[in-house]
Write an enzyme that holds these catalytic residues in place. Structure first.
Site, short mmCIF file in Angstrom:
data_model
loop_
_atom_site.label_atom_id
_atom_site.label_comp_id
_atom_site.label_asym_id
_atom_site.label_seq_id
_atom_site.Cartn_x
_atom_site.Cartn_y
_atom_site.Cartn_z
N SER A 89 0.85 -1.19 0.00
CA SER A 89 0.00 0.00 0.00
C SER A 89 0.88 1.24 0.00
O SER A 89 1.98 1.24 0.60
CB SER A 89 -0.90 0.01 1.23
OG SER A 89 -1.50 1.27 1.42
N SER A 90 0.43 2.30 -0.65
CA SER A 90 1.22 3.54 -0.68
C SER A 90 1.31 4.19 0.70
O SER A 90 2.15 5.07 0.92
CB SER A 90 0.63 4.53 -1.68
OG SER A 90 -0.70 4.87 -1.34
N TYR A 118 -0.99 -0.79 10.41
CA TYR A 118 -1.21 -1.43 9.11
C TYR A 118 0.04 -1.32 8.25
O TYR A 118 0.47 -2.30 7.61
CB TYR A 118 -2.40 -0.78 8.42
CG TYR A 118 -2.66 -1.28 7.01
CD1 TYR A 118 -3.33 -2.48 6.79
CD2 TYR A 118 -2.26 -0.54 5.90
CE1 TYR A 118 -3.58 -2.94 5.51
CE2 TYR A 118 -2.50 -0.99 4.61
CZ TYR A 118 -3.17 -2.19 4.42
OH TYR A 118 -3.40 -2.63 3.13
N LYS A 122 2.50 -4.29 6.58
CA LYS A 122 2.76 -4.38 5.14
C LYS A 122 4.26 -4.28 4.83
O LYS A 122 4.77 -4.97 3.94
CB LYS A 122 1.99 -3.29 4.39
CG LYS A 122 0.50 -3.59 4.26
CD LYS A 122 0.28 -4.82 3.39
CE LYS A 122 -1.18 -5.12 3.18
NZ LYS A 122 -1.38 -6.33 2.33
#
Length: 300
Positions: A89-90, A118, A122
């Protein structure tokens, strides 16, 4: 899955939480060993907007760690797996990263507090895939996409991202005859969005490309659209698609998150020709139409 089958792939397996429990190591290993996949796209995650990330920090950290660890290890121990794509994810980029953000900026630890648990999960998955690629000379490629939206978005309040959340809020206001809608933040942050169909096509091309091998996978790969928009513009496009004529009010007392996030995709386009992508205005209209059709069916 629809894109793969549409391109003629016959042996496509789609798995969700009803197929097996990614939080269960034994079930995950058993499933992967049984189907012996050639290519795996790992898209599963516990996700949500700013509210959910704030409320369930422990779950966002631990559940994502457990799920990704189970699937990465199961695929790493299954020799049939030739290519593994891990969806990051960015939001894992530092909050003060230079724009547009290149893959070299990852692993600086200044992550925005609104989604730090989160993001840390990641980042662990990204590093695990890079390590497998380097040590075993296998293609476990970490993908860093910009904000994704599409037909299968989560529209539940706690789990939705910005586009589905705004669609549901504005449609609710319209159906109830409310003359205004309140959205969180100031509306000024800029985000880059990609239509899920476009992302799927890019991933399929990467899976088929001989240029994508273990030497590619020792670094993450950004996938963006190059089209960024303020949240206020996104809300205006959604309101137009829903034919909502009321006022959109932004509550600036709620945090914005990072002010701007756009990805540097020069590395991606060294591996493939830049594709034709769905413009944001058209993509949102497609998703709104799909949402309204399904909402109508659910009411019957």
């Amino acid at each position: 899955v629809r894109q793969l089958r549409g391109q003629g792939y016959k042996f496509v397996v789609s798995a969700n939480s009803k197929t097996f429990n990614l939080l269960n190591e034994r079930e995950t290993f058993r499933y992967i060993k049984r189907i012996k996949p050639d290519v795996v796209f790992h898209c599963a995650a516990m996700v949500g907007g700013i509210g959910a990330n704030s409320l369930y920090q422990y779950e966002f950290l631990m559940n994502n760690l457990v799920m990704q660890n189970n699937i990465i290890r199961a695929c790493q121990e299954t020799q049939s797996v030739k290519k593994f794509f891990f969806m990051g994810s960015s939001c894992i980029y530092p909050q003060d990263a230079e724009q547009p953000m290149s893959e070299n900026l990852l692993f600086n630890t200044n992550i925005h507090e609104s989604n730090r648990p989160y993001a840390l999960a990641k980042l662990t998955g990204v590093q695990a895939c890079m390590s497998i690629s380097r040590q075993e000379q296998r293609t476990f490629l970490p993908i860093i996409p910009c904000n994704i939206y599409g037909f299968k978005d989560a529209f539940q309040w706690e789990h939705s991202h910005v586009i589905p959340a705004i669609i549901r809020k504005i449609q609710k206001a319209k159906s109830e005859g409310t003359k205004s809608v309140e959205l969180w933040g100031t509306g000024t942050p800029k985000r880059e969005f990609i239509f899920s169909v476009n992302l799927a096509n890019i991933l399929i091309e990467l899976a088929n490309s001989e240029l994508v091998d273990w030497t590619t996978a020792i670094k993450p790969l950004n996938i963006g659209s190059g089209e960024e928009a303020t949240i206020s513009l996104v809300a205006a496009i959604i309101a137009e698609s829903l034919e909502f004529e009321g006022e959109i009010v932004f509550n600036g007392e709620v945090g914005n998150g990072v002010e701007r996030k756009v990805l540097d995709c020069s590395r991606l386009y060294s591996l493939m020709k830049k594709p034709s992508l769905t413009p944001l205005h058209a993509g949102i209209h497609y998703v709104v139409t799909h949402y309204l059709i399904n909402e109508s069916r659910n009411k019957k």
